[in-house]
Design an enzyme around this catalytic site. Structure first.
Site, PDB file in Angstrom:
ATOM      1  N   GLY A  57      -1.403 -49.602 -34.690  1.00 62.16           N
ATOM      2  CA  GLY A  57      -0.692 -50.244 -33.596  1.00 62.16           C
ATOM      3  C   GLY A  57      -1.537 -50.334 -32.352  1.00 62.16           C
ATOM      4  O   GLY A  57      -2.657 -49.832 -32.308  1.00 62.16           O
ATOM      5  N   GLY A  58      -0.988 -50.981 -31.368  1.00 67.81           N
ATOM      6  CA  GLY A  58      -1.670 -51.161 -30.093  1.00 67.81           C
ATOM      7  C   GLY A  58      -0.761 -51.901 -29.142  1.00 67.81           C
ATOM      8  O   GLY A  58       0.454 -51.943 -29.348  1.00 67.81           O
TER       9      GLY A  58
ATOM     10  N   LYS B 187       3.175 -56.554 -39.831  1.00 71.12           N
ATOM     11  CA  LYS B 187       2.755 -56.513 -38.439  1.00 71.12           C
ATOM     12  C   LYS B 187       3.929 -56.973 -37.586  1.00 71.12           C
ATOM     13  O   LYS B 187       4.448 -58.073 -37.766  1.00 71.12           O
ATOM     14  CB  LYS B 187       1.547 -57.425 -38.225  1.00 71.12           C
ATOM     15  CG  LYS B 187       0.821 -57.169 -36.938  1.00 71.12           C
ATOM     16  CD  LYS B 187      -0.511 -57.901 -36.942  1.00 71.12           C
ATOM     17  CE  LYS B 187      -1.391 -57.429 -35.828  1.00 71.12           C
ATOM     18  NZ  LYS B 187      -2.681 -58.132 -35.839  1.00 71.12           N
TER      19      LYS B 187
ATOM     20  N   ASP C 118      25.902 -52.765 -20.133  1.00 67.84           N
ATOM     21  CA  ASP C 118      24.542 -53.080 -20.577  1.00 67.84           C
ATOM     22  C   ASP C 118      24.485 -53.084 -22.106  1.00 67.84           C
ATOM     23  O   ASP C 118      23.604 -52.480 -22.717  1.00 67.84           O
ATOM     24  CB  ASP C 118      23.536 -52.088 -19.994  1.00 67.84           C
ATOM     25  CG  ASP C 118      22.097 -52.601 -20.057  1.00 67.84           C
ATOM     26  OD1 ASP C 118      21.905 -53.838 -20.205  1.00 67.84           O
ATOM     27  OD2 ASP C 118      21.170 -51.781 -19.961  1.00 67.84           O
TER      28      ASP C 118
END
Length: 194
Positions: free
Chosen positions: A6-7, A27, A93
């Site tokens: 990941g990144g 991905k 919310d």
């Protein structure tokens, strides 16, 4: 599935293709990602299919649920909203990231409501509905906010239900018509037309 990388763009998971039973890499683009990086990756990867040193592209798509799954989730989320309303509070919310699935095996299909930071008591000490304020200020998340929230009006129980409705539409369609609009006022105008 198991996370294998990941990144800033998102995360990569190892999984199993349910049809071929082959190991695959998934991905996923981060929801926080400003730019749709994977869109370009998919376009390039499709053009490269059949070339040496290029992985096989199986498919892509938005995160959507079947109608059946959406309805099952919707019923549980509706019950969670009903629970908070029964004790005299509005959530204000309601959005996908404020719900989670149970982790324990016996709770794996149970939906839990999270994040009560914007909740507001709508009843007074005697249990009667409070008198609405003239101006309430915006509360919620722009994408899922009801028309009353966008108009800075006092919110009621029905506003939590509008947010649920928008969630369910997104679950089935993969997006809302105003998905790419960031400006709150433009979203409000778009909501009014729908």
């Amino acid at each position: 599935t198991k996370k294998i990388g990941g990144g800033g763009f998102g995360e990569i998971y190892e999984g199993i293709d349910l049809i071929s039973k082959e190991a695959v890499a998934l991905k996923l683009e981060s929801a926080k990602q400003q730019k749709q990086v994977l869109k370009m990756e998919v376009a390039v990867l499709k053009k490269l299919q059949g070339k040496d040193h290029v992985c096989r592209f199986i498919g892509c798509g938005r995160n959507t649920f079947s109608l059946s799954t959406t309805l099952r989730l919707g019923v549980q989320i509706l019950r969670a909203i009903e629970n908070i309303h029964e004790v005299g509070f509005l959530h204000r919310d309601v959005k996908p990231s404020n719900f989670a699935m149970g982790r324990a095996q016996h709770l794996g299909r149970k939906v839990f409501m999270l994040d009560f930071g914007l909740a507001r008591q709508y009843t007074n000490a005697t249990g009667e509905v409070r008198t609405p304020r003239a101006a309430a200020g915006f509360r919620g998340t722009v994408r899922y906010a009801s028309l009353n929230a966008h108009k800075n009006k006092e919110m009621g129980r029905h506003d939590d239900l509008w947010s649920l409705f928008y969630m369910l539409v997104e679950f089935v369609n993969g997006s809302l018509p105003w998905r790419k609009i960031k400006d709150k006022e433009q979203v409000r105008r778009r909501c009014c037309r729908c």
